[in-house]
Enzyme design. Structure first.
Site, PDB file in Angstrom:
ATOM      1  N   SER A  51       0.855  -1.401   0.030  1.00 56.79           N
ATOM      2  CA  SER A  51      -0.064   0.004  -0.161  1.00 56.79           C
ATOM      3  C   SER A  51       0.968   1.217   0.038  1.00 56.79           C
ATOM      4  CB  SER A  51      -0.926  -0.009   1.087  1.00 56.79           C
ATOM      5  OG  SER A  51      -0.265  -0.257   2.500  1.00 56.79           O
ATOM      6  N   CYS A  81      -6.894  -6.992  -0.339  1.00 57.39           N
ATOM      7  CA  CYS A  81      -5.816  -6.938   0.468  1.00 57.39           C
ATOM      8  C   CYS A  81      -5.063  -5.338   0.448  1.00 57.39           C
ATOM      9  CB  CYS A  81      -4.614  -7.775   0.084  1.00 57.39           C
ATOM     10  SG  CYS A  81      -3.230  -7.996   1.135  1.00 57.39           S
ATOM     11  N   ARG A 101      -2.846  -2.324   8.805  1.00 58.52           N
ATOM     12  CA  ARG A 101      -2.047  -3.016   8.029  1.00 58.52           C
ATOM     13  C   ARG A 101      -1.549  -4.115   8.683  1.00 58.52           C
ATOM     14  NH1 ARG A 101       2.623   0.487   5.357  1.00 58.52           N
ATOM     15  NH2 ARG A 101       2.885  -1.222   4.133  1.00 58.52           N
ATOM     16  N   ILE A 128      -2.306 -12.912   2.514  1.00 59.48           N
ATOM     17  CA  ILE A 128      -0.837 -12.676   2.600  1.00 59.48           C
ATOM     18  C   ILE A 128      -0.606 -11.318   3.283  1.00 59.48           C
ATOM     19  CG2 ILE A 128       1.007 -12.565   1.047  1.00 59.48           C
ATOM     20  CD1 ILE A 128      -0.517 -13.857  -1.060  1.00 59.48           C
ATOM     21  N   HIS A 164      -7.046 -12.488  -1.207  1.00 59.49           N
ATOM     22  CA  HIS A 164      -6.631 -12.483  -2.491  1.00 59.49           C
ATOM     23  C   HIS A 164      -7.444 -13.499  -3.279  1.00 59.49           C
ATOM     24  CE1 HIS A 164      -2.666 -10.226  -2.531  1.00 59.49           C
ATOM     25  NE2 HIS A 164      -2.761 -10.674  -1.264  1.00 59.49           N
ATOM     26  N   GLU A 166      -8.055 -13.424  -6.306  1.00 59.19           N
ATOM     27  CA  GLU A 166      -7.384 -13.860  -7.728  1.00 59.19           C
ATOM     28  C   GLU A 166      -6.539 -14.852  -7.665  1.00 59.19           C
ATOM     29  OE1 GLU A 166      -6.685 -11.586  -5.755  1.00 59.19           O
ATOM     30  OE2 GLU A 166      -4.309 -11.216  -5.927  1.00 59.19           O
TER      31      GLU A 166
HETATM   32  N1  GLN Z   1       1.136  -5.908   3.797  1.00 55.00           N
HETATM   33  C1  GLN Z   1       0.719  -5.076   2.557  1.00 55.00           C
HETATM   34  C2  GLN Z   1       0.270  -3.854   2.831  1.00 55.00           C
HETATM   35  O1  GLN Z   1       0.443  -3.447   4.048  1.00 55.00           O
HETATM   36  C3  GLN Z   1      -0.325  -5.608   1.911  1.00 55.00           C
HETATM   37  C4  GLN Z   1      -0.291  -7.351   1.382  1.00 55.00           C
HETATM   38  C5  GLN Z   1      -0.987  -7.669   0.378  1.00 55.00           C
HETATM   39  O2  GLN Z   1      -1.531  -6.691  -0.479  1.00 55.00           O
HETATM   40  N2  GLN Z   1      -0.816  -8.926   0.059  1.00 55.00           N
HETATM   41  O3  GLN Z   1       0.255  -3.048   1.971  1.00 55.00           O
END
Ligand code: GLN
Length: 185
Positions: A51, A81, A101, A128, A164, A166
């Site tokens: 992000s 995510c 996050r 993830i 996710h 996808e």
């Molecule tokens: N940990 C990521 C973040 O803080 C997000 C992880 C992801 O999109 N798989 O942006």
């Protein structure tokens, strides 16, 4: 009828897998890197990734306001995510939620679980380094949680999940996008 054109924000992250998923359900994906790429879209995916990197890219390309306009026009937006993080109060401000996050901590960098999303049904969810929704306003519908932490939310035309979709064969969420594409003028 020509297929709905759904943008996939491609600043960074796993946009190719989303493009494939959209094709699977009969959509025409379009990679979005500049404000011009948003012209005429019927919907949008904001994928996972990082992000902080996405925030910089959105700033660099002047995409924040055009993305808000697209979402406010009523066209469906799916954030996954890091995409959920980008939609929250501290980023694009399109969802009345605060995302946390990397909320599941170091031990749970990545895991899978079965979820049953209200109104959308069961699916296998791949997390993830995922966020969760720390706090949500009254207009936000929580569709699923993990241990009491919301991981799938909807507010009007915006659907956001911490996992996710996808990365599995289940196309429920991409189907949702297509089903809602074309409802706005
Ligand atoms: N940990 C990521 C973040 O803080 C997000 C992880 C992801 O999109 N798989 O942006």
């Amino acid at each position: 009828m020509s297929p709905p054109v759904v943008g996939v924000l491609a600043i960074q992250g796993d946009f190719e897998a989303h493009a494939r998923a959209l094709r699977d359900v009969g959509g025409e994906p379009r990679i979005v890197r500049t404000p011009e790429d948003l012209d005429g879209l019927d919907g949008l995916v904001i994928p996972g990734g990082e992000s902080s990197t996405m925030t910089l890219g959105i700033e660099r390309e002047g995409l924040a306001e055009p993305l808000r306009e697209l979402a406010r026009s009523g066209r469906p937006v799916l954030g996954t995510c890091a995409g959920l993080i980008m939609l929250d109060r501290e980023h694009l401000g399109l969802l009345d939620v605060t995302a946390r996050r990397n909320a599941f901590g170091r031990q749970l960098h990545s895991f899978e679980t079965d979820l049953d999303l209200d109104g959308l049904g069961p699916l296998r969810a791949v997390f993830i380094r995922a966020p969760w929704v720390e706090e949500a306003g009254g207009d936000v519908e929580v569709l699923a949680d993990v241990d009491g932490h919301p991981v799938a939310v909807r507010q009007g035309n915006i659907l956001a999940v911490a996992f996710h979709p996808e990365l599995t064969d289940n196309r429920t969420l991409h189907q949702w996008l297509l089903a809602h594409a074309g409802v706005a003028s």
